[in-house]
Design a protein around this motif. Structure first.
Motif, PDB file in Angstrom:
ATOM      1  N   UNK A 156       0.834  -1.195   0.000  1.00  0.00           N
ATOM      2  CA  UNK A 156       0.000   0.000   0.000  1.00  0.00           C
ATOM      3  C   UNK A 156       0.869   1.244   0.000  1.00  0.00           C
ATOM      4  N   UNK A 157       0.377   2.291  -0.588  1.00  0.00           N
ATOM      5  CA  UNK A 157       1.077   3.558  -0.656  1.00  0.00           C
ATOM      6  C   UNK A 157       1.394   4.043   0.757  1.00  0.00           C
ATOM      7  N   UNK A 158       2.680   4.359   1.011  1.00  0.00           N
ATOM      8  CA  UNK A 158       3.099   4.849   2.316  1.00  0.00           C
ATOM      9  C   UNK A 158       3.559   3.764   3.271  1.00  0.00           C
ATOM     10  N   UNK A 159       3.349   2.517   2.929  1.00  0.00           N
ATOM     11  CA  UNK A 159       3.761   1.441   3.823  1.00  0.00           C
ATOM     12  C   UNK A 159       5.196   0.992   3.508  1.00  0.00           C
ATOM     13  N   UNK A 160       5.673   0.000   4.254  1.00  0.00           N
ATOM     14  CA  UNK A 160       7.051  -0.509   4.139  1.00  0.00           C
ATOM     15  C   UNK A 160       7.024  -1.909   3.532  1.00  0.00           C
ATOM     16  N   UNK A 161       8.062  -2.226   2.735  1.00  0.00           N
ATOM     17  CA  UNK A 161       8.155  -3.598   2.223  1.00  0.00           C
ATOM     18  C   UNK A 161       9.612  -4.073   2.308  1.00  0.00           C
ATOM     19  N   UNK A 162       9.757  -5.400   2.426  1.00  0.00           N
ATOM     20  CA  UNK A 162      11.070  -6.037   2.588  1.00  0.00           C
ATOM     21  C   UNK A 162      11.170  -7.227   1.634  1.00  0.00           C
ATOM     22  N   UNK A 163      12.378  -7.395   1.028  1.00  0.00           N
ATOM     23  CA  UNK A 163      12.650  -8.543   0.159  1.00  0.00           C
ATOM     24  C   UNK A 163      14.056  -9.057   0.466  1.00  0.00           C
ATOM     25  N   UNK A 164      14.227 -10.357   0.407  1.00  0.00           N
ATOM     26  CA  UNK A 164      15.536 -10.969   0.649  1.00  0.00           C
ATOM     27  C   UNK A 164      16.001 -11.694  -0.613  1.00  0.00           C
ATOM     28  N   UNK A 165      17.317 -11.765  -0.744  1.00  0.00           N
ATOM     29  CA  UNK A 165      17.919 -12.420  -1.907  1.00  0.00           C
ATOM     30  C   UNK A 165      19.137 -13.203  -1.442  1.00  0.00           C
ATOM     31  N   UNK A 166      19.162 -14.488  -1.742  1.00  0.00           N
ATOM     32  CA  UNK A 166      20.280 -15.349  -1.348  1.00  0.00           C
ATOM     33  C   UNK A 166      20.547 -16.374  -2.450  1.00  0.00           C
ATOM     34  N   UNK A 167      21.796 -16.899  -2.455  1.00  0.00           N
ATOM     35  CA  UNK A 167      22.175 -17.946  -3.402  1.00  0.00           C
ATOM     36  C   UNK A 167      23.123 -18.899  -2.695  1.00  0.00           C
ATOM     37  N   UNK A 168      22.864 -20.177  -2.817  1.00  0.00           N
ATOM     38  CA  UNK A 168      23.720 -21.185  -2.202  1.00  0.00           C
ATOM     39  C   UNK A 168      25.063 -21.211  -2.933  1.00  0.00           C
ATOM     40  N   UNK A 169      26.160 -21.123  -2.174  1.00  0.00           N
ATOM     41  CA  UNK A 169      27.486 -21.048  -2.780  1.00  0.00           C
ATOM     42  C   UNK A 169      28.502 -21.737  -1.885  1.00  0.00           C
ATOM     43  N   UNK A 170      29.616 -22.150  -2.508  1.00  0.00           N
ATOM     44  CA  UNK A 170      30.705 -22.759  -1.750  1.00  0.00           C
ATOM     45  C   UNK A 170      31.591 -21.708  -1.102  1.00  0.00           C
ATOM     46  N   UNK A 171      31.403 -20.455  -1.475  1.00  0.00           N
ATOM     47  CA  UNK A 171      32.188 -19.360  -0.927  1.00  0.00           C
ATOM     48  C   UNK A 171      31.262 -18.249  -0.456  1.00  0.00           C
ATOM     49  N   UNK A 172      31.825 -17.328   0.267  1.00  0.00           N
ATOM     50  CA  UNK A 172      31.048 -16.211   0.775  1.00  0.00           C
ATOM     51  C   UNK A 172      30.571 -15.344  -0.381  1.00  0.00           C
ATOM     52  N   UNK A 173      29.302 -14.865  -0.288  1.00  0.00           N
ATOM     53  CA  UNK A 173      28.719 -14.065  -1.361  1.00  0.00           C
ATOM     54  C   UNK A 173      28.401 -12.659  -0.876  1.00  0.00           C
ATOM     55  N   UNK A 174      28.153 -11.791  -1.833  1.00  0.00           N
ATOM     56  CA  UNK A 174      27.646 -10.452  -1.530  1.00  0.00           C
ATOM     57  C   UNK A 174      26.571 -10.121  -2.563  1.00  0.00           C
ATOM     58  N   UNK A 175      25.645  -9.226  -2.171  1.00  0.00           N
ATOM     59  CA  UNK A 175      24.504  -8.924  -3.045  1.00  0.00           C
ATOM     60  C   UNK A 175      24.290  -7.424  -3.116  1.00  0.00           C
ATOM     61  N   UNK A 176      23.797  -6.972  -4.277  1.00  0.00           N
ATOM     62  CA  UNK A 176      23.364  -5.591  -4.468  1.00  0.00           C
ATOM     63  C   UNK A 176      22.014  -5.618  -5.170  1.00  0.00           C
ATOM     64  N   UNK A 177      21.220  -4.561  -4.939  1.00  0.00           N
ATOM     65  CA  UNK A 177      19.897  -4.432  -5.559  1.00  0.00           C
ATOM     66  C   UNK A 177      19.947  -3.280  -6.565  1.00  0.00           C
TER      67      UNK A 177
END
Length: 623
Positions: free
Chosen positions: A362-383
């Motif tokens: 809704x207009x004016x409210x807050x929203x959250x999304x997560x993003x992950x990927x299974x990996x053999x090494x440490x990862x980093x993410x950008x949106x």
């Protein structure tokens, strides 16, 4: 008698303890040895002292033959100098000195190897008795440069007896040269069952010596990198000299003691999609030709085998990780040897975005999304949104949602340690609220065209409904409608003949919005183009123009006469006529032809006038 015997004994003792001999008053001195190169000239000096004069001295030279006998080669007294014939020195010797200074020199030219012997100088006096001296002549020949030749085949460490390593040879030396073998700067001596040095000497027809030395060695594995060479020492006048051969290596055959397996490519970390090239080799020489690589599956040591020393795996995945084993079989004993390597393929699985696909807020409210990927090494993410980074981290949080924050968000997950490891996911964010029409830069439109295209972009969710209408209440048919990330975009084409007002009306469950366009039509000033004159009528046109010019000339003359008399414009006098001459009394004729289609403006008396002075009547001549 006893006295004479004692005298002889004393004389013998005296001769024994001196290097020169003398009877009575004769004394002599000579060098022990004279050294010279083959082919050079030798000089043997005989020094003596005598109480007698020159005329009472006899000089003789001898040499010692191979059998030990004395052979005379020269005789000299006060009356003659004689070189003995039929000796090896007859043509090559000369003697200088008369005996007066007590010095006699025997010169031997072109010394040969056979000249190496002992020479005797004998001096006799009439009353002083005789004295004898001896000198040994030593002849030297410099040998050729030595050569070395190593064996061309490999030598096995399993050989029971010493094997031939190489041969050294030096030719044409005198006296006999000596050869010494070296291994890594250390001289080698014969050792039973380990090192054998076998020399051989050849006497050439020239009298020079050639020496050959063969080295036999019981090799070990460590000899594979050793360097072998020969040192040759030979005598020269006044000392000895040495020279060395170049250095050689030998090929040593030995069985393997270990098996090596390695990843030839890629260098460094391995990631999914790479091609892996595994190499395998044992440390024997030569390497085993019976070799294979295979992957050892868990609880299965009989994995699929690749009968080669190279294994290539294309487009690998994490399932290709594991232990790879190389097997080498000794071709002599047929005993196997093993070597293992662990291969790990780094992976980065597809990005998972939560919530999936689409989120409505809704207009004016807050929203959250997560993003992950299974990996053999440490990862980093950008949106990313619209190609720009809006947030760094695996969890995206947006407060106070607006239509500006609606749209497609793309999550990019990477592995910092390995380049090119990347995966992406996305989520569409819809912000629900009443429609909002994005106002264009200009809603006041002026147009010369009869058709005007209008565009209306509306944001809102659910997607608004758009209706176009005019000020007279007429609904317009849309030309196109396209969905956007945050709403709709609608286009319409309007046929206009006069000023009109058009409205874009948007509505959804949460409200409405409208946008009005004022359209003003502009009419262009257009002149009626003259009709084209056909080419075949050009003669008639010229005649008409000439007549008109004549009429105008007559009319101008009349008007000028009236002007002089003050009969025109209700005035009299020259001053009034002159005042308005340039503005009111001009008569202009416009002549047009089909060739130039341009106007020629003529004033009174046929003068051309500028456009600013064209205030008179126009005459349009057309066919």
């Amino acid at each position: 008698m006893a006295v004479r015997t004692a005298s002889f004994l004393l004389f013998g003792l005296f001769a024994t303890f001196h290097t020169w001999g003398a009877w009575a008053n004769m004394e002599m001195n000579m060098e022990d040895r004279v050294e010279v190169y083959k082919g050079d000239t030798a000089q043997i000096t005989c020094m003596f002292t005598s109480s007698e004069g020159i005329g009472g001295t006899i000089i003789q030279w001898f040499y010692v033959t191979g059998t030990g006998e004395k052979q005379k080669i020269y005789y000299q007294d006060s009356m003659s100098q004689i070189v003995d014939r039929a000796t090896q020195f007859t043509e090559r010797i000369s003697v200088n000195g008369t005996g007066a200074p007590g010095r006699v020199v025997l010169t031997i030219r072109d010394v040969q190897l056979a000249d190496e012997t002992e020479f005797i100088c004998l001096i006799k006096g009439l009353t002083d008795g005789a004295s004898e001296g001896r000198t040994k002549l030593k002849v030297f020949g410099t040998p050729d440069l030595p050569t070395i030749e190593g064996v061309q085949t490999g030598i096995s460490v399993s050989e029971v007896s010493p094997s031939k390593i190489g041969t050294c040879e030096v030719k044409n030396g005198f006296p006999k040269p000596n050869i010494t073998w070296y291994r890594n700067n250390t001289p080698l001596q014969s050792v039973p069952d380990e090192v054998e040095v076998v020399p051989s000497v050849t006497s050439e027809s020239s009298g020079l010596f050639s020496v050959t030395s063969e080295l036999n060695l019981k090799v070990v594995k460590e000899d594979k990198n050793d360097e072998f060479y020969c040192e040759v020492s030979y005598f020269v006048p006044g000392g000895t000299r040495m020279t060395e051969t170049h250095r050689i290596n030998i090929t040593v055959f030995y069985p393997p003691t270990a098996v090596n397996v390695w990843v030839e490519s890629p260098k460094g970390d391995i990631k999914e999609g790479d091609s892996i090239e595994l190499h395998c080799k044992d440390n024997g020489n030569p390497p085993s030709s019976i070799i294979s690589i295979k992957r050892l599956e868990e609880n299965d040591i009989d994995g699929q085998s690749h009968e080669s020393d190279v294994l290539v795996l294309n487009n690998v995945t994490s399932r290709d990780s594991g232990v790879y084993q190389c097997t080498s079989i000794d071709s002599d004993t047929f005993e196997p040897m093993y070597g293992n390597i662990s291969v790990f393929v780094h992976f980065l699985h597809a990005a998972v975005v939560t919530p999936q696909d689409t989120i409505v807020v809704a207009h004016g409210e807050e929203f959250t999304a997560t993003c992950n990927a299974l990996s053999s090494l440490k990862t980093q993410a950008v949106w990313l949104k619209d190609g720009e980074v809006v947030f760094k981290g695996h969890t995206l949080t947006v407060k106070d949602a607006t239509f500006d924050k609606a749209g497609m968000y793309v999550c990019v997950v990477t592995v910092p340690e390995i380049e090119e490891m990347e995966t992406r996911g996305s989520i569409l964010v819809n912000v629900k609220g009443p429609p909002e029409i994005l106002k264009p830069d200009n809603t006041e439109i002026e147009s010369y065209d009869t058709t005007v295209d209008l565009s209306c972009r509306v944001r809102g969710f659910p997607a608004p409904k758009i209706i176009w209408s005019t000020s007279d209440g007429q609904d317009l048919e849309m030309a196109s409608e396209m969905m956007t990330e945050d709403g709709l975009q609608s286009r319409v084409s309007i046929q206009v003949t006069s000023d009109i007002t058009a409205s874009c009306n948007a509505s959804n469950d949460h409200g409405t919005d409208a946008l009005t366009f004022n359209i003003k039509t502009l009419k262009a000033e257009t002149a009626i183009p003259p009709k084209k004159i056909r080419k075949e009528g050009s003669g008639v046109i010229i005649a008409v123009i000439i007549i008109c010019i004549l009429l105008l000339a007559i009319l101008g003359s009349v008007l000028y006469f009236l002007y002089k008399k003050g009969k025109i414009c209700g005035r009299s006098g020259k001053q009034d006529l002159t005042k308005d001459k340039s503005n009111k009394d001009n008569i202009v004729v416009e002549m047009k032809s089909d060739n130039t289609e341009e106007a020629v403006l003529l004033g009174v008396n046929g003068e051309k006038q500028s456009p600013n002075e064209q205030g008179g009547a126009y005459l349009d001549v057309q066919k």
